[in-house]
Design a protein around this motif. Sequence first.
Motif, PDB file in Angstrom:
ATOM      1  N   GLU A 182     -52.080  -0.584 -39.367  1.00  0.00           N
ATOM      2  CA  GLU A 182     -51.910  -0.866 -37.940  1.00  0.00           C
ATOM      3  C   GLU A 182     -50.447  -0.985 -37.522  1.00  0.00           C
ATOM      4  O   GLU A 182     -50.102  -1.779 -36.631  1.00  0.00           O
ATOM      5  N   ILE A 183     -49.590  -0.194 -38.158  1.00  0.00           N
ATOM      6  CA  ILE A 183     -48.204  -0.106 -37.721  1.00  0.00           C
ATOM      7  C   ILE A 183     -48.077   1.135 -36.849  1.00  0.00           C
ATOM      8  O   ILE A 183     -48.289   2.256 -37.308  1.00  0.00           O
ATOM      9  N   SER A 184     -47.763   0.918 -35.592  1.00  0.00           N
ATOM     10  CA  SER A 184     -47.655   2.003 -34.630  1.00  0.00           C
ATOM     11  C   SER A 184     -46.529   1.685 -33.661  1.00  0.00           C
ATOM     12  O   SER A 184     -45.922   0.601 -33.718  1.00  0.00           O
ATOM     13  N   LEU A 185     -46.229   2.606 -32.771  1.00  0.00           N
ATOM     14  CA  LEU A 185     -45.175   2.366 -31.794  1.00  0.00           C
ATOM     15  C   LEU A 185     -45.477   1.127 -30.964  1.00  0.00           C
ATOM     16  O   LEU A 185     -46.625   0.875 -30.585  1.00  0.00           O
ATOM     17  N   ASP A 186     -44.428   0.354 -30.727  1.00  0.00           N
ATOM     18  CA  ASP A 186     -44.460  -0.863 -29.901  1.00  0.00           C
ATOM     19  C   ASP A 186     -45.141  -2.042 -30.589  1.00  0.00           C
ATOM     20  O   ASP A 186     -45.240  -3.125 -29.999  1.00  0.00           O
ATOM     21  N   ILE A 189     -43.381  -6.768 -35.144  1.00  0.00           N
ATOM     22  CA  ILE A 189     -43.191  -7.012 -36.568  1.00  0.00           C
ATOM     23  C   ILE A 189     -42.213  -8.168 -36.754  1.00  0.00           C
ATOM     24  O   ILE A 189     -41.132  -8.181 -36.161  1.00  0.00           O
ATOM     25  N   GLU A 190     -42.607  -9.133 -37.568  1.00  0.00           N
ATOM     26  CA  GLU A 190     -41.735 -10.255 -37.907  1.00  0.00           C
ATOM     27  C   GLU A 190     -41.493 -10.250 -39.407  1.00  0.00           C
ATOM     28  O   GLU A 190     -42.411 -10.045 -40.196  1.00  0.00           O
ATOM     29  N   VAL A 191     -40.237 -10.448 -39.786  1.00  0.00           N
ATOM     30  CA  VAL A 191     -39.892 -10.490 -41.209  1.00  0.00           C
ATOM     31  C   VAL A 191     -40.127 -11.908 -41.725  1.00  0.00           C
ATOM     32  O   VAL A 191     -39.478 -12.860 -41.278  1.00  0.00           O
ATOM     33  N   LEU A 192     -41.071 -12.051 -42.663  1.00  0.00           N
ATOM     34  CA  LEU A 192     -41.383 -13.367 -43.222  1.00  0.00           C
ATOM     35  C   LEU A 192     -40.573 -13.664 -44.473  1.00  0.00           C
ATOM     36  O   LEU A 192     -40.058 -14.771 -44.637  1.00  0.00           O
ATOM     37  N   ARG A 193     -40.462 -12.670 -45.346  1.00  0.00           N
ATOM     38  CA  ARG A 193     -39.740 -12.867 -46.598  1.00  0.00           C
ATOM     39  C   ARG A 193     -39.072 -11.573 -47.030  1.00  0.00           C
ATOM     40  O   ARG A 193     -39.571 -10.490 -46.749  1.00  0.00           O
ATOM     41  N   SER A 201     -40.439  -6.392 -48.799  1.00  0.00           N
ATOM     42  CA  SER A 201     -40.431  -7.460 -47.800  1.00  0.00           C
ATOM     43  C   SER A 201     -41.862  -7.783 -47.405  1.00  0.00           C
ATOM     44  O   SER A 201     -42.749  -6.930 -47.499  1.00  0.00           O
ATOM     45  N   THR A 202     -42.074  -9.027 -46.963  1.00  0.00           N
ATOM     46  CA  THR A 202     -43.357  -9.413 -46.401  1.00  0.00           C
ATOM     47  C   THR A 202     -43.199  -9.476 -44.896  1.00  0.00           C
ATOM     48  O   THR A 202     -42.318 -10.156 -44.372  1.00  0.00           O
ATOM     49  N   LEU A 203     -44.057  -8.738 -44.193  1.00  0.00           N
ATOM     50  CA  LEU A 203     -43.977  -8.654 -42.741  1.00  0.00           C
ATOM     51  C   LEU A 203     -45.227  -9.242 -42.112  1.00  0.00           C
ATOM     52  O   LEU A 203     -46.307  -9.207 -42.701  1.00  0.00           O
ATOM     53  N   LEU A 204     -45.075  -9.776 -40.918  1.00  0.00           N
ATOM     54  CA  LEU A 204     -46.220 -10.164 -40.104  1.00  0.00           C
ATOM     55  C   LEU A 204     -46.362  -9.088 -39.036  1.00  0.00           C
ATOM     56  O   LEU A 204     -45.494  -8.930 -38.180  1.00  0.00           O
ATOM     57  N   ALA A 211     -52.785 -10.833 -35.938  1.00  0.00           N
ATOM     58  CA  ALA A 211     -51.660 -10.573 -36.834  1.00  0.00           C
ATOM     59  C   ALA A 211     -52.097 -10.641 -38.287  1.00  0.00           C
ATOM     60  O   ALA A 211     -53.003 -11.396 -38.654  1.00  0.00           O
ATOM     61  N   SER A 212     -51.442  -9.847 -39.124  1.00  0.00           N
ATOM     62  CA  SER A 212     -51.747  -9.846 -40.556  1.00  0.00           C
ATOM     63  C   SER A 212     -50.471  -9.613 -41.348  1.00  0.00           C
ATOM     64  O   SER A 212     -49.535  -8.957 -40.866  1.00  0.00           O
ATOM     65  N   GLU A 213     -50.450 -10.152 -42.559  1.00  0.00           N
ATOM     66  CA  GLU A 213     -49.285  -9.977 -43.418  1.00  0.00           C
ATOM     67  C   GLU A 213     -49.380  -8.652 -44.171  1.00  0.00           C
ATOM     68  O   GLU A 213     -50.457  -8.199 -44.530  1.00  0.00           O
ATOM     69  N   LEU A 214     -48.210  -8.052 -44.388  1.00  0.00           N
ATOM     70  CA  LEU A 214     -48.136  -6.780 -45.094  1.00  0.00           C
ATOM     71  C   LEU A 214     -46.915  -6.768 -45.991  1.00  0.00           C
ATOM     72  O   LEU A 214     -45.808  -7.085 -45.546  1.00  0.00           O
TER      73      LEU A 214
END
Length: 234
Positions: A182-186, A189-193, A201-204, A211-214
Motif C-alpha cells: 500500500e505504498i502509492s503516490l501521496d 510515511i513516517e520513519v520509526l527506526r 528502516s522501519t516505516l509507518l 496505518a501499518s509498519e513496514l
Amino acid sequence: MVVEHLGKVSVAAEDCVKVIYAAREWDDVAVTASYLKARLGVGAPAVSEMVRRLSEQGLVTHERYGPVALTEEGTALALRMLRRHRLVETYLVAELGYRWDEVHDEAEQLEHVVSDRLLDRMDERLGHPTRDPHGDPIPAADGTVRRPDAVPLSTLGVGDVGFVARISDDEPELLRYFTANEISLDQRIEVLRRRSYAGSSTLLVGAGDAASELELTDVAAAALWVTRPAAQPA
C-alpha cells in the motif's frame, strides 16, 4: 519545441536524449558513455557513434572523456519525448486499466509513433495531468516542467514524516512490492527506526487505524521520493 531544421530524428536519438535528461532530473548523475551503454543496452561503438551524430545535430555537447550534456535543442527534444512517454503511461493506467508496473515498456514503443493530435486528445481526456502514475512530472506542450519539491526518503530522520511524491519505475517487481504494501503516490510515511548496520528502516505507512509498519531495505527505499508536510504556524 524542437527546431525545424533538425528534420527527422531517429528513434535511437529520441531515446538517447530522453535518457540523458532523465539521468539528471532527480539525481546528479554524470552521463558518461558507459552510463548510456548500460541504460540503452547497446555496445560502446554504437554509443560513440550515437553521441557523435547527436553532437553534429546540435543536440548534445561532449568533450573526450567528459560527460555528455544536452544543448537547448537537445533538452527541448528530451522534454517532448518525456511528455509523450508520460502521457501515454498515464492514459494506459487511467483509461485502459493497466497497472503502473506494466506501462513503461508499452510507452517506450508508443511514444515514437503516437501523433501530436492523438496525444493532445489524450491530454484533454485526462484533464491535463501534471504527473504520471509514478509521480514524474509531465512536461507541458511548451516545455514547462513543474517538478515537486521532493527529497529522497533516505534524507528523513527518525520521527520525520513525508508524503510519497515520486516512485522510480526502473524495477517493475519493486512497484508490485510497493502495491502489495500500500505504498502509492501521496501516501503518508513516517520513519520509526533506522538500522544502518542492516541497511533497512522501519516505516509507518498510512495514518490512523489503517496505518501499518513496514520494514524496507535501503535499496527499496532509494526508489521513493517524498515531500515534507508544510510547517504549522506556532
